[in-house]
Design a protein around this motif. Sequence first.
Motif, PDB file in Angstrom:
ATOM      1  N   GLN A  92     -14.337  90.955  92.408  1.00 30.02           N
ATOM      2  CA  GLN A  92     -13.930  91.521  91.124  1.00 30.02           C
ATOM      3  C   GLN A  92     -12.411  91.492  90.982  1.00 30.02           C
ATOM      4  O   GLN A  92     -11.892  91.162  89.916  1.00 30.02           O
ATOM      5  CB  GLN A  92     -14.456  92.943  90.974  1.00 30.02           C
ATOM      6  CG  GLN A  92     -14.109  93.533  89.631  1.00 30.02           C
ATOM      7  CD  GLN A  92     -15.090  94.571  89.186  1.00 30.02           C
ATOM      8  OE1 GLN A  92     -16.293  94.397  89.336  1.00 30.02           O
ATOM      9  NE2 GLN A  92     -14.584  95.646  88.633  1.00 30.02           N
ATOM     10  N   THR A  93     -11.697  91.812  92.052  1.00 31.01           N
ATOM     11  CA  THR A  93     -10.237  91.735  92.027  1.00 31.01           C
ATOM     12  C   THR A  93      -9.799  90.306  91.712  1.00 31.01           C
ATOM     13  O   THR A  93      -8.939  90.073  90.860  1.00 31.01           O
ATOM     14  CB  THR A  93      -9.648  92.184  93.381  1.00 31.01           C
ATOM     15  OG1 THR A  93     -10.006  93.555  93.594  1.00 31.01           O
ATOM     16  CG2 THR A  93      -8.146  92.031  93.415  1.00 31.01           C
ATOM     17  N   THR A  94     -10.422  89.347  92.379  1.00 26.88           N
ATOM     18  CA  THR A  94     -10.106  87.937  92.142  1.00 26.88           C
ATOM     19  C   THR A  94     -10.419  87.551  90.703  1.00 26.88           C
ATOM     20  O   THR A  94      -9.638  86.842  90.057  1.00 26.88           O
ATOM     21  CB  THR A  94     -10.886  87.038  93.119  1.00 26.88           C
ATOM     22  OG1 THR A  94     -10.535  87.408  94.451  1.00 26.88           O
ATOM     23  CG2 THR A  94     -10.592  85.566  92.894  1.00 26.88           C
ATOM     24  N   TRP A  95     -11.556  88.023  90.182  1.00 34.21           N
ATOM     25  CA  TRP A  95     -11.942  87.707  88.809  1.00 34.21           C
ATOM     26  C   TRP A  95     -10.876  88.199  87.825  1.00 34.21           C
ATOM     27  O   TRP A  95     -10.459  87.469  86.934  1.00 34.21           O
ATOM     28  CB  TRP A  95     -13.293  88.321  88.469  1.00 34.21           C
ATOM     29  CG  TRP A  95     -13.593  88.225  87.006  1.00 34.21           C
ATOM     30  CD1 TRP A  95     -13.524  89.230  86.084  1.00 34.21           C
ATOM     31  CD2 TRP A  95     -13.955  87.049  86.277  1.00 34.21           C
ATOM     32  NE1 TRP A  95     -13.835  88.747  84.836  1.00 34.21           N
ATOM     33  CE2 TRP A  95     -14.097  87.414  84.923  1.00 34.21           C
ATOM     34  CE3 TRP A  95     -14.166  85.725  86.640  1.00 34.21           C
ATOM     35  CZ2 TRP A  95     -14.442  86.494  83.945  1.00 34.21           C
ATOM     36  CZ3 TRP A  95     -14.516  84.815  85.657  1.00 34.21           C
ATOM     37  CH2 TRP A  95     -14.655  85.204  84.323  1.00 34.21           C
ATOM     38  N   PHE A  96     -10.446  89.455  87.976  1.00 35.68           N
ATOM     39  CA  PHE A  96      -9.457  90.004  87.049  1.00 35.68           C
ATOM     40  C   PHE A  96      -8.128  89.253  87.152  1.00 35.68           C
ATOM     41  O   PHE A  96      -7.488  88.973  86.134  1.00 35.68           O
ATOM     42  CB  PHE A  96      -9.254  91.499  87.275  1.00 35.68           C
ATOM     43  CG  PHE A  96     -10.402  92.335  86.764  1.00 35.68           C
ATOM     44  CD1 PHE A  96     -10.906  92.162  85.485  1.00 35.68           C
ATOM     45  CD2 PHE A  96     -10.985  93.286  87.575  1.00 35.68           C
ATOM     46  CE1 PHE A  96     -11.966  92.924  85.007  1.00 35.68           C
ATOM     47  CE2 PHE A  96     -12.041  94.057  87.111  1.00 35.68           C
ATOM     48  CZ  PHE A  96     -12.531  93.874  85.821  1.00 35.68           C
ATOM     49  N   GLU A  97      -7.725  88.904  88.366  1.00 33.20           N
ATOM     50  CA  GLU A  97      -6.493  88.134  88.539  1.00 33.20           C
ATOM     51  C   GLU A  97      -6.618  86.756  87.880  1.00 33.20           C
ATOM     52  O   GLU A  97      -5.700  86.300  87.192  1.00 33.20           O
ATOM     53  CB  GLU A  97      -6.155  87.983  90.020  1.00 33.20           C
ATOM     54  CG  GLU A  97      -5.725  89.274  90.677  1.00 33.20           C
ATOM     55  CD  GLU A  97      -5.637  89.182  92.195  1.00 33.20           C
ATOM     56  OE1 GLU A  97      -6.010  88.145  92.782  1.00 33.20           O
ATOM     57  OE2 GLU A  97      -5.190  90.172  92.808  1.00 33.20           O
ATOM     58  N   LEU A  98      -7.744  86.112  88.103  1.00 30.18           N
ATOM     59  CA  LEU A  98      -7.973  84.791  87.530  1.00 30.18           C
ATOM     60  C   LEU A  98      -8.044  84.849  86.008  1.00 30.18           C
ATOM     61  O   LEU A  98      -7.449  84.018  85.311  1.00 30.18           O
ATOM     62  CB  LEU A  98      -9.261  84.194  88.106  1.00 30.18           C
ATOM     63  CG  LEU A  98      -9.639  82.792  87.659  1.00 30.18           C
ATOM     64  CD1 LEU A  98      -8.543  81.796  88.004  1.00 30.18           C
ATOM     65  CD2 LEU A  98     -10.948  82.372  88.314  1.00 30.18           C
TER      66      LEU A  98
END
Length: 121
Positions: A92-98
């Motif tokens: 989820q952290t990666t998704w928001f950053e992406l």
Amino acid sequence: MNIENAQVQMRKGILEFCILHIISRGEVYASDMLDELTSAKMMVVEGTLYPLLTRLKNSGWLDYKWVESSSGPPRKYYVLTEEGKIFLDAMQTTWFELADSVKTVIHRTEELSKSDTSKSS
């Protein structure tokens, strides 16, 4: 590459994330996952879902339990493991950053396009 292939590849890239999110809500039956993913226009079929669920289980991110059904054979309900919850949080952290990165690029493209249009007027 045509647009349909590009769309399929983009969906495949986030399917695992969506499946883990659905399972994170509580015990879920595979056909309910299919229904939700289909209604979200993820265009998933059983032949895609079941191998992915097996891979996620083999990775230690989910588990399942059998529940007796009054209308047929027992049903397999999936749940996230503690490792799966940690993995989902990282995804989820990666998704928001992406998503933020993509928005930044698109916004900049739109700004430059508007700038080019106003210069040519």
